[in-house]
Design a protein around this motif. Structure first.
Motif, PDB file in Angstrom:
ATOM      1  N   ALA A  40       0.848  -1.200   0.000  1.00 20.76           N
ATOM      2  CA  ALA A  40       0.000   0.000   0.000  1.00 20.76           C
ATOM      3  C   ALA A  40       0.877   1.240   0.000  1.00 20.76           C
ATOM      4  CB  ALA A  40      -0.914   0.002   1.223  1.00 20.76           C
ATOM      5  N   SER A  52       0.647   5.170   0.724  1.00 14.62           N
ATOM      6  CA  SER A  52      -0.224   6.139   1.383  1.00 14.62           C
ATOM      7  C   SER A  52       0.072   7.546   0.899  1.00 14.62           C
ATOM      8  CB  SER A  52      -0.031   6.067   2.910  1.00 14.62           C
ATOM      9  OG  SER A  52      -0.706   7.119   3.548  1.00 14.62           O
ATOM     10  N   SER A  76      -1.330  -0.785  -4.066  1.00 13.76           N
ATOM     11  CA  SER A  76      -2.625  -0.166  -3.821  1.00 13.76           C
ATOM     12  C   SER A  76      -2.393   1.296  -3.465  1.00 13.76           C
ATOM     13  CB  SER A  76      -3.361  -0.878  -2.676  1.00 13.76           C
ATOM     14  OG  SER A  76      -4.598  -0.251  -2.421  1.00 13.76           O
ATOM     15  N   TRP A 132      -3.466   4.336  -1.845  1.00 17.11           N
ATOM     16  CA  TRP A 132      -4.427   4.822  -0.851  1.00 17.11           C
ATOM     17  C   TRP A 132      -4.587   6.338  -0.995  1.00 17.11           C
ATOM     18  CZ3 TRP A 132      -3.434   2.259   4.586  1.00 17.11           C
ATOM     19  CH2 TRP A 132      -3.691   0.883   4.483  1.00 17.11           C
ATOM     20  N   HIS A 133      -5.802   6.786  -0.880  1.00 16.47           N
ATOM     21  CA  HIS A 133      -6.055   8.229  -0.833  1.00 16.47           C
ATOM     22  C   HIS A 133      -7.296   8.461   0.020  1.00 16.47           C
ATOM     23  CE1 HIS A 133      -9.439   8.050  -3.797  1.00 16.47           C
ATOM     24  NE2 HIS A 133      -8.767   7.005  -4.217  1.00 16.47           N
ATOM     25  N   SER A 157      -6.437   1.619  -7.214  1.00 13.99           N
ATOM     26  CA  SER A 157      -6.702   2.767  -6.346  1.00 13.99           C
ATOM     27  C   SER A 157      -7.709   2.361  -5.287  1.00 13.99           C
ATOM     28  CB  SER A 157      -7.246   3.940  -7.166  1.00 13.99           C
ATOM     29  OG  SER A 157      -7.569   5.024  -6.330  1.00 13.99           O
ATOM     30  N   GLU A 158      -7.470   2.819  -4.067  1.00 12.65           N
ATOM     31  CA  GLU A 158      -8.353   2.446  -2.959  1.00 12.65           C
ATOM     32  C   GLU A 158      -8.655   3.671  -2.101  1.00 12.65           C
ATOM     33  OE1 GLU A 158      -8.858  -1.126   0.329  1.00 12.65           O
ATOM     34  OE2 GLU A 158      -7.041  -0.962  -0.870  1.00 12.65           O
ATOM     35  N   SER A 159      -9.933   3.975  -1.956  1.00  6.66           N
ATOM     36  CA  SER A 159     -10.363   5.104  -1.128  1.00  6.66           C
ATOM     37  C   SER A 159     -10.387   4.682   0.331  1.00  6.66           C
ATOM     38  CB  SER A 159     -11.751   5.583  -1.556  1.00  6.66           C
ATOM     39  OG  SER A 159     -11.756   5.963  -2.911  1.00  6.66           O
ATOM     40  N   ILE A 160      -9.761   5.492   1.173  1.00 11.03           N
ATOM     41  CA  ILE A 160      -9.703   5.212   2.607  1.00 11.03           C
ATOM     42  C   ILE A 160     -10.388   6.349   3.342  1.00 11.03           C
ATOM     43  CG2 ILE A 160      -8.225   4.697   4.568  1.00 11.03           C
ATOM     44  CD1 ILE A 160      -8.026   2.656   2.347  1.00 11.03           C
ATOM     45  N   PRO A 166      -8.134   1.061   8.214  1.00  9.49           N
ATOM     46  CA  PRO A 166      -7.972   0.714   6.796  1.00  9.49           C
ATOM     47  C   PRO A 166      -7.681  -0.776   6.655  1.00  9.49           C
ATOM     48  CG  PRO A 166      -5.974   1.732   7.641  1.00  9.49           C
ATOM     49  CD  PRO A 166      -6.997   1.824   8.740  1.00  9.49           C
ATOM     50  N   PHE A 196      -4.132   8.491   8.372  1.00 13.12           N
ATOM     51  CA  PHE A 196      -4.324   7.071   8.144  1.00 13.12           C
ATOM     52  C   PHE A 196      -3.774   6.296   9.339  1.00 13.12           C
ATOM     53  CE2 PHE A 196      -4.063   7.550   3.261  1.00 13.12           C
ATOM     54  CZ  PHE A 196      -5.409   7.859   3.234  1.00 13.12           C
TER      55      PHE A 196
END
Length: 725
Positions: free
Chosen positions: A597, A599, A625, A627-628, A659-662, A669, A695
């Motif tokens: 990931a 960040s 991945s 993260w945003h 892409s993964e929305s956090i 997460p 995060f």
């Protein structure tokens, strides 16, 4: 929602714009400017007119793209966002109200040449009449303005033509005696004479054929008024004895009496009264549209955008503006406040030029029928000269403008911010540029090979954590065929000498080197084991890295002990002084991570973090991945721009990327095998830009990257990243 009727043609547009300018600018200010620059006041009017051209071109362009009520406010708000839009709207509203009140009070001295009347009651009466006229409707306002301007120009034309033969060249002697400083000071003073040139844009929603009539009205009125100002001031200076009208409340009447007699004085008085009334009329008309437009955008109470069923005008907005005008006439020293408003007007004109750049460079839909020539040089010229003129306004004027700004910011924070989540075109333009710069940095970093990594062991660790750190370093150099140098750093007390006995290898040292040899075979990477003894571990780590010329230092991120909290974290010292990049690892194990990931919070992903994540993922056939954060206050435009940035970044990498929305409003997460994130540098303002708390740590090994100072973004760039991402 009801719309304003488009019933203002080109003659009315020209009349509103000319009438908004020809007032105090020609009937009051020449006497004050003469005291500053002498005969060079003629050139000051010409120079001021030229310096207004960039704002006139910029506003003409934006008015054809957005022919809406509100003018300056609309353009700056759409370009710069609600905060600067609030400042521009509130400030310009007050500025126009102040100028209108000044025009009424300034016109009365001309009237007093004929009648013995009290100044303040007459000014209040005229203001009340004009407020009622504006409440009736824009059509009536435009027709009244046209009639006023025709009569006024006829009288001024007679004065200029009739007085020109009496001009004495000797009155222009000592033209530049006041020097450049005096010329610029006078230019700053008379600049407000042209402030009304773009007022018509505030009623653009009521203009017929705005694509044609607005640019013609603005630019045509500017050229006409500049020539008229220069001609009248040249005649005024040429027909009067040097210094005889400096400081006079009725300078044009004094000049007319010297050349045309009493009949000329009466004509000038009529023109002055009509001019100043028209200035006030245009001020009420245009300034009342600012709270109207702000209300429609939720920057002001909704009642201010109510349109009368009977008259088709924003009655609440006009009434509020009129009330402010009456209060100013009755209780406030208008001349001083008008000077303060003039300084703010210059700032607003500078913002107008910046707004055009924001629209053109941003992704907001923007399709003007008229485009400013010589873009962006004209706009840059307008901003630079605006700042120059501001320096000539004096500290009191600047302080007053600051007060207006502060008051607007307070209103924004207290009323607007809880209700509005828009952002301006400039924000997105800057965000896109920040993203492009970040991608360029990533591309150059990817092309840089990592040849040697130092794994620094500063304390005893078990073999599992030892293997984890070395394995991470091996993955970083594997793709480039590099090597790993694993070093145990032993610290002995200062009072113990560094003799040969202190450097004798212990059985633990021999065992360590044997394990490194075995790891080299196991991991398929050249790994060298070594030991260093010193009085100060942090200096030893930095010195070893410098002597070997390593590309990266990898070490465990140690919890702060009491001594470190009192005298400073030694890790901060290593980060500041290391001759290379530093990776600090919260070591929870490292076993062929296939889920990495990356960040990123409030900034693009750091190039070093991207290359670390890609190297690890490539070495283990894994994926990255991205993260945003996603919060409730994220605008659609912001999300689209960041999605585009992530897509371009993904295309640059040689491993699968998703892409993964956090969410940042609670919860934990997902747990990857490895998390790579930005480290907070050690400058005095860096704590304000720290993105790590957003995060929570997901319970896996975390690598915090600290690029070498030569590749770290500047504080200004980081601030831009924080504000836009």
């Amino acid at each position: 929602m009801k719309e304003l009727q488009r019933d203002l043609g080109l003659p009315s547009v020209l009349a509103i714009s000319i009438g908004a300018m020809i007032g105090s600018g020609i009937f009051i200010l020449p006497a004050l400017a003469l005291e500053i620059a002498g005969p060079a006041v003629i050139l000051a009017y010409l120079l001021a007119g030229l310096l207004v051209v960039p704002a006139a071109l910029s506003k003409s362009e934006m008015a054809t793209a957005m022919p809406e009520a509100g003018g300056t406010y609309i353009y700056i708000e759409r370009a710069m966002g609600p905060l600067l839009g609030t400042i521009a709207g509130v400030g310009t509203w007050f500025s126009l109200s102040f100028k209108g009140a000044l025009a009424l009070v300034g016109g009365v001295p001309y009237l007093l040449l004929l009648f013995d009347l009290p100044l303040q009651p007459v000014a209040l009466g005229l203001a009340a009449v004009l407020i009622l006229v504006n409440l009736v409707g824009a059509k009536q306002t435009g027709r009244l303005q046209l009639a006023i301007v025709v009569v006024m120009l006829a009288a001024l034309g007679w004065f200029a033509a009739g007085s020109a033969p009496s001009v004495q060249s000797g009155n222009y002697a000592g033209f530049f005696d006041s020097g450049v400083g005096g010329l610029l000071a006078a230019t700053g003073l008379v600049f407000v004479s042209y402030a009304g040139v773009t007022k018509v844009a505030s009623v653009a929603e009521e203009v017929e054929n705005p694509d044609r009539n607005i640019p013609l009205g603005i630019l045509g009125s500017l050229v006409f008024t500049t020539l008229l100002y220069v001609g009248i001031v040249a005649v005024l200076v040429g027909v009067t004895d040097p210094g005889s009208v400096a400081g006079s409340l009725t300078p044009v009447a004094v000049a007319a009496e010297a050349t045309l007699g009493q009949l000329g004085v009466i004509a000038v008085i009529l023109a002055a009264i009509l001019a100043l009334i028209s200035t006030a009329n245009a001020g009420i008309l245009s300034s009342s549209r600012y709270p109207f437009a702000m209300s429609r955008d939720k920057l002001a109470p909704p009642s201010l955008s109510t349109i009368s069923d009977r008259f088709g005008t924003p009655t609440a907005s006009i009434t509020l503006t009129g009330a402010v005008l009456l209060v100013l006439i009755a209780f406030v020293p208008i001349l001083e406040i008008a000077k303060l408003a003039s300084a703010f007007q210059i700032m607003v004109f500078a913002l107008i030029n910046v707004a055009v750049v924001a629209f053109r460079e941003g992704s907001t839909e923007y399709d003007p029928a008229f485009r400013s020539p010589l873009y962006p040089y004209v706009q840059i010229f307008g901003v630079v000269t605006g700042v120059l003129l501001l320096t000539q306004m004096g500290t009191v004027a600047l302080a007053g403008a600051v007060l207006i700004v502060v008051g607007s910011v307070v209103w924004y924070l207290g009323y607007v911010r809880p209700r509005v989540d828009r952002e301006g075109a400039a924000t997105d333009a800057i965000r896109r540029q920040v993203g492009r710069d970040a991608l360029t940095d990533v591309e150059s970093t990817i092309d840089t090979a990592t040849r040697e990594v130092l794994v620094a062991f500063t304390k005893d660790v078990d073999e599992g954590r030892e293997r984890a750190l070395v394995s991470l370093a091996a993955d970083l150099v594997r793709g480039d065929g590099g090597r790993v140098v694993a070093v145990r750093f032993d610290e002995i007390p200062d009072q113990a000498p560094l003799t040969a006995d202190a450097t004798v290898q212990s059985s633990a040292d021999v065992s360590f080197e044997s394990r490194m040899t075995a790891l080299s075979t196991d991991l398929g990477v050249d790994i060298e084991g070594d030991e260093v003894v010193s009085h100060d571990t942090k200096h030893a780590v930095v010195n070893f890295a410098d002597e070997r010329g390593v590309d990266t230092v990898v070490a465990e991120h140690e919890p702060l002990r009491l001594r470190s909290r009192l005298v400073g974290d030694p890790v901060d010292w290593v980060v500041r002084h290391a001759p290379c990049d530093v990776l600090l690892v919260d070591n929870l194990g490292y076993e062929a991570p296939t889920s990495v990931a990356l960040s990123g919070v409030n900034a693009p992903y750091p190039p070093l973090a991207v290359t670390v994540a890609e190297a690890v993922a490539a070495a283990n056939d894994g994926t990255i991945s991205l993260w945003h954060p996603v919060g409730g206050d994220s605008s659609d435009q912001r999300r689209r721009t960041i999605d585009e940035y992530q897509a371009e970044l993904s295309a640059m990498l040689d491993v699968p990327v998703e892409s993964e929305s956090i969410r940042t409003d609670g919860g934990r997460p997902p747990r990857p095998d490895l998390l790579v994130r930005r480290g907070t540098a050690t400058g005095p303002f860096d704590a304000l830009l720290d993105d790590r708390p957003a995060f929570p740590t997901p319970g896996c090994t975390t690598v915090t990257v600290y690029p070498h100072e030569s590749t770290r973004p500047s504080l200004t760039r980081r601030l831009g990243e924080r504000l836009t991402f």
